[in-house]
Scaffold this motif. Structure first.
Motif, short mmCIF file in Angstrom:
data_model
loop_
_atom_site.label_atom_id
_atom_site.label_comp_id
_atom_site.label_asym_id
_atom_site.label_seq_id
_atom_site.Cartn_x
_atom_site.Cartn_y
_atom_site.Cartn_z
N TYR A 1 -8.04 7.52 -15.02
CA TYR A 1 -6.66 7.67 -14.55
C TYR A 1 -5.87 6.44 -14.99
CZ TYR A 1 -9.03 10.88 -11.30
OH TYR A 1 -9.81 11.86 -10.75
N LYS A 2 -4.56 6.58 -15.07
CA LYS A 2 -3.73 5.41 -15.31
C LYS A 2 -3.91 4.43 -14.15
CE LYS A 2 -0.09 7.46 -18.15
NZ LYS A 2 1.36 7.78 -18.24
N THR A 3 -4.24 3.20 -14.48
CA THR A 3 -4.54 2.20 -13.47
C THR A 3 -3.63 0.99 -13.65
OG1 THR A 3 -6.87 2.90 -13.44
CG2 THR A 3 -6.35 0.73 -12.51
N TYR A 4 -2.90 0.67 -12.59
CA TYR A 4 -2.04 -0.51 -12.60
C TYR A 4 -2.83 -1.70 -12.08
CZ TYR A 4 2.00 2.46 -13.53
OH TYR A 4 2.89 3.34 -14.12
N ILE A 5 -2.77 -2.80 -12.81
CA ILE A 5 -3.52 -4.00 -12.45
C ILE A 5 -2.54 -5.12 -12.14
CG2 ILE A 5 -5.23 -5.68 -13.20
CD1 ILE A 5 -6.34 -3.47 -15.05
N LEU A 6 -2.50 -5.51 -10.87
CA LEU A 6 -1.66 -6.60 -10.42
C LEU A 6 -2.51 -7.86 -10.40
CD1 LEU A 6 -0.54 -3.87 -9.18
CD2 LEU A 6 0.51 -5.28 -7.41
N SER A 7 -1.97 -8.96 -10.87
CA SER A 7 -2.76 -10.18 -10.91
C SER A 7 -1.93 -11.41 -10.54
CB SER A 7 -3.40 -10.38 -12.29
OG SER A 7 -2.41 -10.44 -13.30
N LEU B 1 -2.91 -9.55 0.64
CA LEU B 1 -2.46 -8.24 0.19
C LEU B 1 -1.60 -7.63 1.29
CD1 LEU B 1 -2.43 -5.60 -1.42
CD2 LEU B 1 -4.70 -5.09 -0.48
N GLU B 2 -0.34 -7.39 0.95
CA GLU B 2 0.59 -6.79 1.91
C GLU B 2 0.88 -5.35 1.51
OE1 GLU B 2 4.45 -8.68 3.76
OE2 GLU B 2 4.99 -7.63 1.92
N ILE B 3 0.81 -4.45 2.50
CA ILE B 3 1.09 -3.03 2.27
C ILE B 3 2.28 -2.66 3.12
CG2 ILE B 3 0.17 -0.68 2.32
CD1 ILE B 3 -2.64 -1.91 2.14
N ARG B 4 3.44 -2.64 2.48
CA ARG B 4 4.69 -2.34 3.19
C ARG B 4 5.01 -0.86 3.02
NH1 ARG B 4 8.13 -5.29 5.82
NH2 ARG B 4 7.00 -7.20 5.22
N GLN B 5 5.41 -0.21 4.11
CA GLN B 5 5.57 1.24 4.11
C GLN B 5 6.93 1.64 4.68
OE1 GLN B 5 1.96 2.40 6.44
NE2 GLN B 5 1.55 0.24 6.02
N ARG B 6 7.46 2.72 4.12
CA ARG B 6 8.72 3.28 4.61
C ARG B 6 8.58 4.79 4.68
NH1 ARG B 6 13.86 5.09 2.59
NH2 ARG B 6 15.60 4.31 3.85
N TYR B 7 8.84 5.34 5.84
CA TYR B 7 8.74 6.78 6.08
C TYR B 7 10.15 7.31 6.37
CZ TYR B 7 3.85 5.52 6.69
OH TYR B 7 2.58 5.03 6.48
N ALA B 8 10.58 8.31 5.61
CA ALA B 8 11.91 8.89 5.79
C ALA B 8 11.78 10.37 6.10
CB ALA B 8 12.75 8.69 4.53
N THR C 1 7.33 -9.01 -10.57
CA THR C 1 6.37 -10.09 -10.80
C THR C 1 6.98 -11.45 -10.47
OG1 THR C 1 7.00 -10.10 -13.14
CG2 THR C 1 5.02 -8.85 -12.53
N GLN C 2 7.94 -11.45 -9.58
CA GLN C 2 8.56 -12.70 -9.14
C GLN C 2 8.13 -12.99 -7.71
OE1 GLN C 2 12.82 -12.74 -9.43
NE2 GLN C 2 13.02 -14.84 -8.71
N ASP C 3 7.59 -14.18 -7.47
CA ASP C 3 7.10 -14.59 -6.15
C ASP C 3 6.01 -13.65 -5.63
OD1 ASP C 3 8.97 -16.70 -6.10
OD2 ASP C 3 10.52 -15.36 -5.31
N GLY C 4 5.25 -13.10 -6.53
CA GLY C 4 4.19 -12.17 -6.17
C GLY C 4 4.18 -11.01 -7.14
N ALA C 5 3.10 -10.24 -7.13
CA ALA C 5 3.03 -9.03 -7.94
C ALA C 5 3.15 -7.83 -7.01
CB ALA C 5 1.72 -8.98 -8.71
N ARG D 1 1.84 -5.60 -2.37
CA ARG D 1 2.23 -6.93 -2.85
C ARG D 1 1.04 -7.86 -2.80
NH1 ARG D 1 4.30 -11.82 -0.76
NH2 ARG D 1 5.75 -12.87 -2.21
N LEU D 2 0.70 -8.43 -3.94
CA LEU D 2 -0.42 -9.35 -4.08
C LEU D 2 0.11 -10.76 -4.28
CD1 LEU D 2 -3.60 -9.60 -4.54
CD2 LEU D 2 -3.01 -9.53 -7.00
#
Length: 288
Positions: free
Chosen positions: A11-17, A143-150, A106-110, A137-138
């Motif tokens: 699968y397409k895989t995004y790699i944050l570093s 590791l931060e997981i920010r969520q928004r439910y609408a 990629t500013q102040d974190g990925a 956000r890494l």
């Protein structure tokens, strides 16, 4: 220095570093928006059953699956809304559907932002129009997981949400727990048991729900790997679930907004008004 790369694996895989922090995150949007890997200084923090992951017909066992619009299972996988019965399998559908990447920073974190919108497939089992926005956000060891439910429906939308992280462990007897509760319900036999910081890992399976939480953080120290994982979660998360299976190199510590079957019982269920949004966050931090 922060970077986001895209690799075509199965699968397409995004790699944050984070090169300075020596941390790395892998995200697969089309496989439920799942985080499949979180590495710090070359150490893998997450467990992933690669064989199950490779089979799109199977649910993923590993990484950090997203739970929505239910956490856990329903009796006979069924719930009733306005007199009509619907079928919804364990943990809902968000972990199985493809998500769309809408932003990369990629500013102040990925940071990587993914979106899941309701469609005909979701409305057949959950009759509401919604939009979910998750931002991973890494930065360093965090590791931060920010969520928004609408809720885009004309009526209030009932749901629960959660995360199901699988943490890698090689010797569970070396784990020490800091969970803000002194009792849990054993989901195997529904008994309520006291908790003093330890589990019996001789059991074939441990499925423990902590409902009476006295704080918004928990931690697990792995003396064998010399790591400590801290889980911080917003007040909406009323329940922490600990789950593991004997002989498997993982344990799960899962923040849920409501317990099992809340869509039927209403217990701690979120009702989001028409046109409203809800924002929440979970943060994982590793110390060595």
């Amino acid at each position: 220095m922060f970077a986001i790369d895209l690799e075509q694996k199965q699968y397409k895989t995004y790699i944050l570093s984070d090169q300075i922090g020596q941390s790395r995150l892998e995200v697969v949007p089309e496989r439920g928006g799942i985080i499949t890997s979180w590495q710090i200084r070359g150490k893998e923090m997450l467990y992933l059953d690669a064989e199950r992951f490779a089979n799109p017909e199977l649910t993923v066992r590993g990484g950090i699956p997203i739970l929505f619009p239910i956490c856990g299972n329903l009796p006979d996988n069924t719930y009733t809304y306005q007199g009509q019965s619907y079928t919804l399998k364990q943990h809902g559908f968000a972990r199985d559907l493809p998500w769309e990447v809408t932003d990369r920073v990629t500013q102040d974190g990925a940071s990587l932002t993914l979106v899941l919108n309701s469609n005909d497939q979701t409305r057949a089992v959950y009759p509401f129009d919604f939009q979910l926005i998750f931002t991973y956000r890494l930065q360093g060891n965090s590791l931060e997981i920010r969520q928004r439910y609408a809720n885009h429906s004309a009526e209030a939308m009932p749901f629960s949400t959660g995360l199901h992280p699988y943490f890698q462990v090689f010797d569970k007897t070396q784990l020490q727990f800091e969970i803000p509760s002194n009792q849990f319900q054993n989901q195997r036999d529904k008994s309520v048991q006291s908790f003093s910081g330890q589990f019996d890992f001789d059991l074939d399976e441990i499925d423990a729900s902590f409902w009476q939480l006295s704080g918004q953080s928990a931690a697990v120290a792995d003396l064998g790997q010399r790591t400590r994982l801290k889980l911080d979660y917003a007040p909406i998360y009323s329940t922490l679930v600990f789950w593991t299976v004997k002989g498997k190199d993982f344990y799960c510590l899962e923040p849920w907004s409501a317990p099992r079957n809340a869509l039927n019982t209403g217990d701690r269920l979120t009702h989001l008004a028409s046109g409203e949004t809800l924002e929440t966050v979970v943060q994982l931090t590793a110390d060595f």
